[in-house]
Motif scaffolding. Sequence first.
Motif, PDB file in Angstrom:
ATOM      1  N   LYS A   1      26.324   1.017  19.631  1.00 18.62           N
ATOM      2  CA  LYS A   1      27.635   0.694  19.059  1.00 18.62           C
ATOM      3  C   LYS A   1      27.526  -0.396  17.997  1.00 18.62           C
ATOM      4  O   LYS A   1      28.169  -0.319  16.939  1.00 18.62           O
TER       5      LYS A   1
ATOM      6  N   THR B   1      26.013   0.907  14.678  1.00 24.67           N
ATOM      7  CA  THR B   1      26.778   1.914  13.933  1.00 24.67           C
ATOM      8  C   THR B   1      28.193   1.459  13.588  1.00 24.67           C
ATOM      9  O   THR B   1      28.972   2.254  13.046  1.00 24.67           O
ATOM     10  N   ASP B   2      28.551   0.207  13.902  1.00 23.29           N
ATOM     11  CA  ASP B   2      29.877  -0.263  13.508  1.00 23.29           C
ATOM     12  C   ASP B   2      29.823  -0.859  12.112  1.00 23.29           C
ATOM     13  O   ASP B   2      28.786  -0.833  11.436  1.00 23.29           O
TER      14      ASP B   2
ATOM     15  N   PHE C   1      24.194  10.615  14.485  1.00 18.74           N
ATOM     16  CA  PHE C   1      23.242  10.183  15.499  1.00 18.74           C
ATOM     17  C   PHE C   1      23.508  10.949  16.788  1.00 18.74           C
ATOM     18  O   PHE C   1      24.612  11.449  17.030  1.00 18.74           O
TER      19      PHE C   1
ATOM     20  N   LEU D   1      17.673   5.491  16.448  1.00 23.24           N
ATOM     21  CA  LEU D   1      18.446   5.242  15.236  1.00 23.24           C
ATOM     22  C   LEU D   1      17.559   4.945  14.037  1.00 23.24           C
ATOM     23  O   LEU D   1      17.951   5.219  12.898  1.00 23.24           O
TER      24      LEU D   1
ATOM     25  N   ILE E   1      26.374  -1.536   9.931  1.00 28.95           N
ATOM     26  CA  ILE E   1      26.107  -0.773   8.706  1.00 28.95           C
ATOM     27  C   ILE E   1      26.005  -1.712   7.510  1.00 28.95           C
ATOM     28  O   ILE E   1      25.132  -1.552   6.646  1.00 28.95           O
TER      29      ILE E   1
ATOM     30  N   VAL F   1      33.366   1.217   8.218  1.00 21.65           N
ATOM     31  CA  VAL F   1      33.332   2.475   8.968  1.00 21.65           C
ATOM     32  C   VAL F   1      34.777   2.937   9.129  1.00 21.65           C
ATOM     33  O   VAL F   1      35.564   2.325   9.862  1.00 21.65           O
TER      34      VAL F   1
ATOM     35  N   ARG G   1      29.171  11.330  14.788  1.00 29.18           N
ATOM     36  CA  ARG G   1      29.045  10.965  13.385  1.00 29.18           C
ATOM     37  C   ARG G   1      30.047   9.868  13.043  1.00 29.18           C
ATOM     38  O   ARG G   1      31.223   9.959  13.388  1.00 29.18           O
ATOM     39  N   ASN G   2      29.552   8.846  12.375  1.00 28.74           N
ATOM     40  CA  ASN G   2      30.404   7.818  11.801  1.00 28.74           C
ATOM     41  C   ASN G   2      30.488   8.027  10.294  1.00 28.74           C
ATOM     42  O   ASN G   2      29.472   8.309   9.650  1.00 28.74           O
TER      43      ASN G   2
ATOM     44  N   LEU H   1      19.224   3.896   9.804  1.00 30.83           N
ATOM     45  CA  LEU H   1      19.891   2.997  10.729  1.00 30.83           C
ATOM     46  C   LEU H   1      18.860   2.117  11.432  1.00 30.83           C
ATOM     47  O   LEU H   1      17.662   2.417  11.421  1.00 30.83           O
TER      48      LEU H   1
ATOM     49  N   ALA I   1      26.800   8.853   8.974  1.00 25.46           N
ATOM     50  CA  ALA I   1      25.754   8.412   9.907  1.00 25.46           C
ATOM     51  C   ALA I   1      25.807   9.332  11.122  1.00 25.46           C
ATOM     52  O   ALA I   1      26.666   9.171  11.994  1.00 25.46           O
TER      53      ALA I   1
ATOM     54  N   LEU J   1      20.571   7.088   6.800  1.00 26.78           N
ATOM     55  CA  LEU J   1      21.899   6.748   6.309  1.00 26.78           C
ATOM     56  C   LEU J   1      22.027   7.171   4.847  1.00 26.78           C
ATOM     57  O   LEU J   1      23.054   7.708   4.424  1.00 26.78           O
TER      58      LEU J   1
END
Length: 239
Positions: free
Chosen positions: A159, A162-163, A59, A65, A167, A183, A40-41, A87, A57, A70
């Motif tokens: 990566k 989700t960074d 995943f 994704l 986002i 994030v 999770r982010n 996402l 987030a 989101l």
Amino acid sequence: MMTGFRLNLSPLKEPLGFVKLVEWLTAIFAFGSCGGFSGRNIISIFCGDGRNETLNANFHYPFRLSQVPLVERNVTICNQTVNTTHLVGDSASSAEFFVGIGIICFLYCMVALLVYLGYMHVYKDSDFGPIFDFVITAILVFFWLVCSSAWAKGLQNVKDATDTDGISATLALCKGSNVTCEVSEFANMRTLNISVVFGYLNMFIWAGNAWFVYKETRWHSQKFSSQPGPGRQQVPAPI
């Protein structure tokens, strides 16, 4: 020829059986570290009026994704209505391919170890067994290379999606001049990085094992039996 099961643990002391045991273990680490992932982010949203909002987030494998929400429903964030947002990206094909190859190798190693420990007398007395083993091993070396490379690229896509930049590009709210998205807490992807390492490690181990399997085939024995021994001289045939 007797074809019954004869338990013999001595092949584990030889490279042929020992390397197969190592391959069995590394295959478990490879597909287990990828297939069991869930993370999770946490996204912090800084509003222009000084208020802060957070989004999660979540995943997991197989990293579809585009199906991960989101924003699950229309909500108001920073005095703006935000529609349902998912996402961006889909790394399921590369992740499932990687895990699938790992499981296939895991099962093949179990079958091969069963043959080595119980039917080695049949394995060595036939041409089919060593040749089949060598061909499958060579094929799996290639598949480890392909699936590890594909999964390494798929992981990088996860990566990137989700960074903070990913986002911000996905959430329309973050494109406003008075809203900043960041994030603030990242999921621990160490196990995913380890899975890529084990993928390439499996490729090298299986490539090395191919040599030991090749030595059991008739191709190797014929190659050396056809070579004259050192110091051997040909005697002329009598007239």
